[in-house]
Design a protein around this motif. Sequence first.
Motif, PDB file in Angstrom:
ATOM      1  N   UNK A  43      33.045  27.023  24.751  1.00 48.89           N
ATOM      2  CA  UNK A  43      34.195  26.894  23.865  1.00 48.89           C
ATOM      3  C   UNK A  43      34.016  25.759  22.857  1.00 48.89           C
ATOM      4  N   UNK A  44      35.116  25.433  22.179  1.00 50.54           N
ATOM      5  CA  UNK A  44      35.117  24.379  21.159  1.00 50.54           C
ATOM      6  C   UNK A  44      35.367  23.042  21.851  1.00 50.54           C
ATOM      7  N   UNK A  45      34.255  22.336  22.165  1.00 52.20           N
ATOM      8  CA  UNK A  45      34.340  21.073  22.890  1.00 52.20           C
ATOM      9  C   UNK A  45      33.670  19.986  22.066  1.00 52.20           C
ATOM     10  N   UNK A  46      34.314  18.798  22.036  1.00 50.88           N
ATOM     11  CA  UNK A  46      33.733  17.680  21.298  1.00 50.88           C
ATOM     12  C   UNK A  46      32.361  17.355  21.867  1.00 50.88           C
ATOM     13  N   UNK A  47      31.424  16.894  21.046  1.00 53.16           N
ATOM     14  CA  UNK A  47      30.051  16.618  21.502  1.00 53.16           C
ATOM     15  C   UNK A  47      29.993  15.658  22.697  1.00 53.16           C
TER      16      UNK A  47
END
Length: 404
Positions: free
Chosen positions: A229-233
């Motif tokens: 999914x859209x996860x911060x680095x």
Amino acid sequence: MEIGLILREQLESLHSISVEIASLRGLSEVQDRALSYCLELTGSEFGFVGLLNDQRNHLDVAAIKGFSPSDPRFYERFRLIPVRPSVFGVTITEERSNISNDVDTDPVHVGQPRGHPPVRTFLGVPLRVGTTVIGMIGVANKPGGYVADDERLLSTFANQVAVAIDNARLYERQREMIEGLEQLHRRIGEAERSQVLAQERDRIAAGLHDLIEQGIFTIGLQLSSLLEGDVEPAMAARLHDVRQLAGRTAESVREVIFALARPGQENGDLTGSLRRLLREASRAHGLETDLVVSGDPPPAVSAVTHAVYAVVREALANVARHAQARMVLVSLRYAPGHLDVVVQDDGVGAPDLVLQSYRESHLHFGLRHMREQIVGLGGDFDVANGEESGLVVRLGVPLGERPG
């Protein structure tokens, strides 16, 4: 009057000796003590106790007293004497006492083995239990020769000796039976303990797999879903580290499971252990199982039994949990210096993605660890879908020194 006194003394002595002989239990002790008294009662120089073998065609010289042969192998060479008419042999062949006071000129004299002392006079009496002759006592070289009183006295004593020998034989057989039963009891006790330990190992291994390992597997799947999914680095890096930790933990759990998965018999009998394993799988999961074996297992197979058994056990566990199979076939092929094993089921098989990635994947650590076990033995491991259905696990291991 004097003759009557001598006779009474002989009877009293014979009675006390017979009581002593009857109290003995060891066969060799009975024979040795009885022969000593035979020489004493008859005033003989030497003598022997001989017992018939089961075929009743040889006499086993079980005890001898009065001479020591110069050849140390004398007893070994002449202990078994064929039953035939001779000065002492007629005691057996005709089942009667025999007196010979001039052995050299006796019509049935057949000579003596080299190293045997000269026999000048001889008295032989049968050892009889009921109506059965079991052997004889022979005494020799009484100064002046033997008379009828010697024969009567020795025959009477021989009857007591025969009973004592028969009782000692029964006692030894009884003792052997008791020892055999005790050994059997110990083996049964050890087998029961081994079975309980094996069942406990299986229970612990199953608990580790069904609860802990599957829980770690679920954690790994959820982490992989989050990473897609859209996860911060920064968070993705931490999630990736957690997923790797889950994979390493799963590897450790898998090693414990493999260590617990020991064969039911730790004696290198791979074929027998796998046969029992298949019976257990059939009983527990309703699978139709079969084991096909070709070749003879060499002694070297014991070095790989544990690992091969553990891999086959895990393959069967995967069939029971995931394959939706009705039948599983295990093939063993023992070849010179090599062992080949195939585990094949008729279930739904595995996704191609799993088959392509299990070597590096931290999610499919079961297949991965199975492979590592076999490769660690210098062997080959392969898993693929069958041509028509199911999954086929193939492994081959060398039997002998591992490659350096």
